[in-house]
Design a protein around this motif. Structure first.
Motif: not given
Length: 184
Positions: A63, A67, A75, A77-80, A157
């Motif tokens: 990334y 992004d 946030i 990708g699928d990371n929050s 995560k």
């Protein structure tokens, strides 16, 4: 509520020219001197500068800072990532990481396979060359140890999340405790 920098000290050109990306290395301790969080973004002249740990993770996952969006945290990708109002992430100091001396690596005492597909942080480790930080896991944690935990937290995560209801609950508990003290 963002953290604003008054000035920046860029790396020497020989390093920055070859760098894939740059990240800030600011460590901001809490009022008691303990480092519990990482400022993932610091702003300078209207531009967001990611922390070194965030930037390393972004590049490792493919990334770019473009992004990243800020909406109830950070946030991409699928990371929050849950952050405070000033883009600070609470650090879960859950691991210790292996480290090797430059001499051992350069003299082939450490097999190169150990580093395959890994993020490698190269840092000074001689006493007096790196600022040791106070963290919840100890009083003498090198800065690279904080960066390693930030990177690991994002990759796995494994975030410490402070729920939205925490602040109102703290206020209620303080008021109830105050009423209790008055009654007693």
């Amino acid at each position: 509520g963002s953290i604003l920098a008054k000035e920046i000290i860029p790396p020497i050109p020989a390093f920055s020219i070859k760098a894939l990306a740059l990240g800030h290395t600011n460590v901001i301790a809490d009022a008691d001197g303990t480092v519990r969080s990482e400022p993932l973004l610091i702003y300078y002249e209207g531009r967001a500068y990611p922390s070194f740990g965030l930037q390393v993770t972004l590049k490792y996952l493919g990334y770019d800072i473009r992004d990243v969006s800020l909406a109830n945290g950070l946030i991409f990708g699928d990371n929050s990532i849950s952050t405070s109002y000033n883009s600070k992430m609470l650090i879960s100091y859950s691991k210790s990481f292996p480290y090797f001396s430059f001499y051992d690596v350069a003299s082939s005492k450490v097999p190169p396979e150990i580093f395959k597909d890994k993020i490698v942080i190269i840092a000074l480790s001689a006493i007096g060359l790196d600022a040791m930080q106070v963290t919840p896991i100890g009083a003498n944690v090198p800065t690279w140890g904080i960066v390693a935990n930030v990177v690991d937290n994002i990759l796995t995560k494994n975030y410490i999340v402070r729920p939205n209801w925490a602040f109102p609950a703290e206020i209620v508990v303080i008021i109830l405790f105050g009423v209790f003290l008055i009654v007693v």
